[in-house]
Design an enzyme around this catalytic site. Structure first.
Site, PDB file in Angstrom:
ATOM      1  CB  CYS A 183      -0.977  -0.048   1.173  1.00  0.00           C
ATOM      2  SG  CYS A 183      -2.377   1.090   0.986  1.00  0.00           S
ATOM      3  CG  HIS A 185      -4.238  -3.709   2.548  1.00  0.00           C
ATOM      4  ND1 HIS A 185      -3.405  -3.220   3.526  1.00  0.00           N
ATOM      5  CD2 HIS A 185      -4.750  -2.624   1.922  1.00  0.00           C
ATOM      6  CE1 HIS A 185      -3.420  -1.893   3.509  1.00  0.00           C
ATOM      7  NE2 HIS A 185      -4.231  -1.511   2.536  1.00  0.00           N
ATOM      8  CD  GLU A 214      -2.584  -6.080   5.408  1.00  0.00           C
ATOM      9  OE1 GLU A 214      -3.229  -5.038   5.582  1.00  0.00           O
ATOM     10  OE2 GLU A 214      -2.050  -6.360   4.321  1.00  0.00           O
TER      11      GLU A 214
END
Length: 376
Positions: A262, A352, A354
């Site tokens: 990001c 992302h 995660e």
């Protein structure tokens, strides 16, 4: 008594173009200013609210029913709610989930987050899509004033372009998240607004993570000779993050494996000599497709960014650190979604991997990072 048991007060969303949306207070009352953005995720509102990347933004939820699962004590991505304000259409009066500890409205009020409910969030979203994300304000209770005064307050508030915000959300002191089981690698993570699930995902792969403040020096970042460096997500305009860019150049010069996500993707790009620009309304949701131009595969990803790297997905460009492949792109608007260096061990993605609320198509990028460190 919960705010869900009291009579709501009038609340207004005022956009900088003069548009006014009237509804009811949700959470705390008062006045808050920020950039109005919308997110299309139908799950994960707790992760969204506690994501530091949303610092100084008023988030409009496109999903009509918000608060169904209440608020628990496990899913926070940071130590507090970071959004400047929250706008929803139909908040749930009574949450229903075995992990819930309290209603969403109560948590918003406890943390002083001003919210608005009962508005046509589709209309707000269409306005932002057609005219772009813009400055806005939420006003209720003692924060109410005349429409002219509220609009002036919005237009006097700072723009997101040019905003240096990472320092407002970074950790004050370094801390370590240990590896699960046997430690395979150690990573120094530059906290530009890191989410809790990132070191957790690294830990699951036997990686110990030392999280350091955004103001750290290069010597401090590389103290202990970590096997890799991680650049986190975060808020603000990457053009203001020159210190992080300089740190990244130092890491690249030393050949330490590097992975960014990001905001970290934009930082790596700028360290490689690429430019960045502000998107009209950004990518914020959990169903954004990304094409990997190396393999031809497509991943459905979680995203939250209002800035992007300049360039054409799939092309190769020169940099001070060798050739760079703009390896990932979004087919919706042809925005660059990732870069891969061919001469130094570094790569990054705009999305992302995660994502705690999902999707998890890109989780294997942490394995790629581990393989990069293992190949030193």
């Amino acid at each position: 008594m919960s705010r869900t048991d009291t009579k709501p007060t009038e609340a207004l969303l005022v956009l900088e173009d003069g548009t006014v949306h009237r509804g009811e207070s949700f959470g705390a009352t008062g006045r808050t200013l920020g950039e109005a953005v919308f997110t299309t995720g139908m799950t994960g509102y707790q992760e969204t609210l506690t994501d530091p990347s949303y610092h100084r933004q008023i988030v409009v939820a496109t999903a009509p029913h918000i608060g169904n699962t209440g608020w628990n004590d496990e899913d926070d991505e940071s130590t507090r709610i970071h959004v400047a304000g929250y706008v929803v259409r139909d908040p749930t009066r009574t949450p229903s989930n075995w992990r819930s500890r309290r209603p969403l409205a109560d948590e918003l009020e406890r943390q002083g987050v001003v919210g608005l409910a009962g508005v046509d969030t589709r209309a707000v979203t269409r306005r932002l899509r057609e005219h772009g994300s813009m400055r806005a304000g939420l006003f209720s209770g003692d924060g109410l004033a005349t429409e002219r005064e509220m609009l002036e307050a919005v237009r006097d508030s700072p723009q997101m372009a040019g905003a240096d915000l990472a320092g407002a959300v970074t950790t004050a002191e370094p801390y370590v998240v240990p590896a699960e089981g046997e430690r395979r690698f150690s990573v120094a993570a530059l906290d530009l607004g890191i989410k809790a699930n990132t070191p957790r995902m690294l830990a699951q792969r036997g990686i110990e993570t030392r999280v350091v403040p955004s103001s750290t020096t290069l010597d401090e970042l590389l103290d202990g000779s970590p096997d890799g460096v991680f650049l986190s997500n975060g808020p603000g305009d990457p053009a203001t993050a020159e210190h992080a860019v300089e740190l990244t150049r130092g890491v690249l010069e030393r050949g330490v494996p590097l992975f960014g996500i990001c905001f970290g993707n934009q930082i790596l790009g700028r360290a490689l000599g690429m430019g960045t620009f502000k998107l009209r309304y950004g990518h914020r949701g959990i169903n954004v497709p990304v094409v990997d131009h190396t393999t031809g595969t497509v991943a459905i990803t979680s995203q939250n960014h209002g800035f992007a790297l300049a360039g054409t997905p799939g092309e190769h460009v020169d940099s001070p650190f060798g050739r760079v492949h703009l390896s990932h792109g979004c087919p919706n608007d042809d925005v660059v979604e990732g870069v891969t260096c061919t001469a130094v061990p570094a790569f990054s993605v705009q999305y992302h991997p995660e994502a705690a609320a999902g999707p998890h198509d890109a989780a294997d990028l942490f394995d790629r990072f581990a393989a990069l460190m293992g190949g030193r």
